[in-house]
Write an enzyme that holds these catalytic residues in place. Structure first.
Site, short mmCIF file in Angstrom:
data_model
loop_
_atom_site.label_atom_id
_atom_site.label_comp_id
_atom_site.label_asym_id
_atom_site.label_seq_id
_atom_site.Cartn_x
_atom_site.Cartn_y
_atom_site.Cartn_z
N LYS A 1 -52.74 31.85 29.88
CA LYS A 1 -54.09 31.39 29.53
C LYS A 1 -54.14 31.20 28.02
CE LYS A 1 -58.95 32.60 29.70
NZ LYS A 1 -59.98 33.42 30.34
N LYS B 1 -53.77 27.75 32.47
CA LYS B 1 -55.14 27.36 32.12
C LYS B 1 -55.22 27.07 30.64
CE LYS B 1 -59.64 29.50 32.04
NZ LYS B 1 -60.37 30.71 32.28
N TYR C 1 -64.05 22.33 39.13
CA TYR C 1 -65.49 22.16 39.38
C TYR C 1 -65.76 20.90 40.20
CZ TYR C 1 -65.63 25.77 35.85
OH TYR C 1 -65.42 26.94 35.17
C1 PBG Z 1 -63.18 34.52 30.58
C2 PBG Z 1 -63.00 33.21 31.26
C3 PBG Z 1 -63.13 31.98 30.64
C4 PBG Z 1 -62.94 31.02 31.61
C5 PBG Z 1 -62.70 31.67 32.82
N1 PBG Z 1 -62.74 33.04 32.59
C6 PBG Z 1 -63.50 31.62 29.25
C7 PBG Z 1 -62.85 32.30 28.15
O1 PBG Z 1 -61.71 32.78 28.23
O2 PBG Z 1 -63.50 32.36 27.10
C8 PBG Z 1 -63.00 29.55 31.33
C9 PBG Z 1 -63.17 28.67 32.49
C10 PBG Z 1 -63.63 27.32 32.13
O3 PBG Z 1 -63.71 26.90 30.97
O4 PBG Z 1 -63.93 26.59 33.08
N2 PBG Z 1 -62.74 35.62 31.23
#
Ligand code: PBG
Length: 330
Positions: free
Chosen positions: A197, A252, A317
């Site tokens: 991530k 991600k 989404y």
């Molecule tokens: C945080 C989390 C995030 C997303 C999913 N879980 C945002 C972040 O890390 O600040 C992002 C998902 C998205 O942007 O659709 N635990």
């Protein structure tokens, strides 16, 4: 002119294009992320994500039922927590009667066949919007955070979550969660690890949706989420999560990280998921609402690119819209 090899020959008709198509996308590859909020009968628009809403549990069940009927195998739920429940220690995260836990119970009761994925991270529950606990100087405390995440994951498992999905990027959390699930006899609760991530700017609209962006202010998540410049580091993160007991791994964001999806799938051959995040959704919606790109075509093209890169499933989404589209074409 004599040209023996004419690649265009196979592209000439629809049937031959169909026969040589290497990859496919279907509803069974999609996971729908959903935002849940306290109350009843509530459907709240999210400005930066047109078409996506925060839903109270009763409304959530309605849309989740439609997902199930259309053949979407699983949904992922993210809470928008009331401000007065946010604390420095994020204790609401493991409240067995919390919003997420009640949503999971209701979903599993009403739609037992639909897979429920719960988000394991503290950002909806902290006063500062970070995914972990912080010390006085604002440093994210790894091991203390992992202890809370483990309690949170166990509480989701108790509520009936099929898959717990740590999205926090703390070190060692998958191993601790797996151990705790085993010790408490949740041997079939699956772990989807957000392994690679990135500290991405594509998460902005999501932070609006769960109400963490204003709390986060100008602070970043760069001490735990990965540097977008790196790729070998992603393989190391994935390797560790697999060793610690992850059943599925995730990359991600999506479109900007297809090389990572490819390398991870080629290297480990594990169920590999990708998250087409909120900023990717917002960009496609914004451009298509102006008529600058064709919405459905661009969505399907982005989804097939994830499959071509090696993703088994895609959190997007667009899942519900695409499922409606595909079902109407049958
Ligand atoms: C945080 C989390 C995030 C997303 C999913 N879980 C945002 C972040 O890390 O600040 C992002 C998902 C998205 O942007 O659709 N635990």
């Amino acid at each position: 002119m004599t040209i023996l090899n004419r690649p265009r020959r196979m592209r000439e008709s629809s049937f031959s294009r169909t026969l040589m198509r290497e990859n496919s996308i279907s509803v069974s590859n999609l996971i729908y992320p959903m935002f849940v909020i306290e109350g009843t009968g509530i459907r709240q628009d999210i400005e930066s994500m047109p078409g996506i809403q925060r839903l109270s549990i009763d409304e959530l069940v309605k849309d989740a039922s439609e997902c199930h009927q259309l053949g979407i195998p699983a949904i992922a739920i993210f809470p928008c927590i009331e401000k007065q429940l946010k604390t420095d220690d994020a204790s609401e995260a493991f409240n067995d009667d919390g919003l997420v836990q009640r949503a999971i119970k209701k979903l599993k009761k009403e739609i037992p066949g639909l897979g429920v994925i719960s988000d394991v991270a503290l950002d909806p529950f902290t006063l500062h919007g970070q995914d972990g606990l912080i010390d006085k100087k604002g440093n994210i405390l790894n091991d203390e955070t992992v202890s809370i995440l483990t309690k949170q994951a166990l509480s989701h498992a108790k509520a009936g979550a099929d898959i717990v999905a740590p999205s926090d990027m703390m070190d060692g959390r998958v191993g601790r969660i797996r151990k705790s699930l085993e010790e408490n006899k949740f041997i079939n609760t699956k772990i989807l690890a957000y392994s690679a991530k990135y500290a991405s700017s594509f998460y902005g609209p999501f932070r609006d949706a769960v109400g963490s962006s204003e709390l986060l202010g100008k602070s970043s998540k760069k001490t735990y989420q990965m540097d977008p410049a790196n790729s070998d580091e992603a393989l190391n993160e994935v390797k560790l999560d697999i060793q610690e007991g992850a059943d599925m791994v995730m990359i991600k964001p999506g479109i900007a990280y297809l090389d990572i999806v490819f390398r991870v799938k080629q290297t480990f051959n594990k169920p590999t998921f990708v998250y087409q995040v909120s900023g990717e959704y917002a960009m496609i919606m914004a451009a298509s609402s102006r008529g600058w790109i064709n919405q459905d075509d661009v969505i399907l093209e982005s989804l097939i690119s994830f499959r071509r890169a090696g993703a088994d499933a895609i959190i997007t989404y667009f899942a519900l819209e695409v499922a409606r589209l595909m079902n109407s074409k049958q």
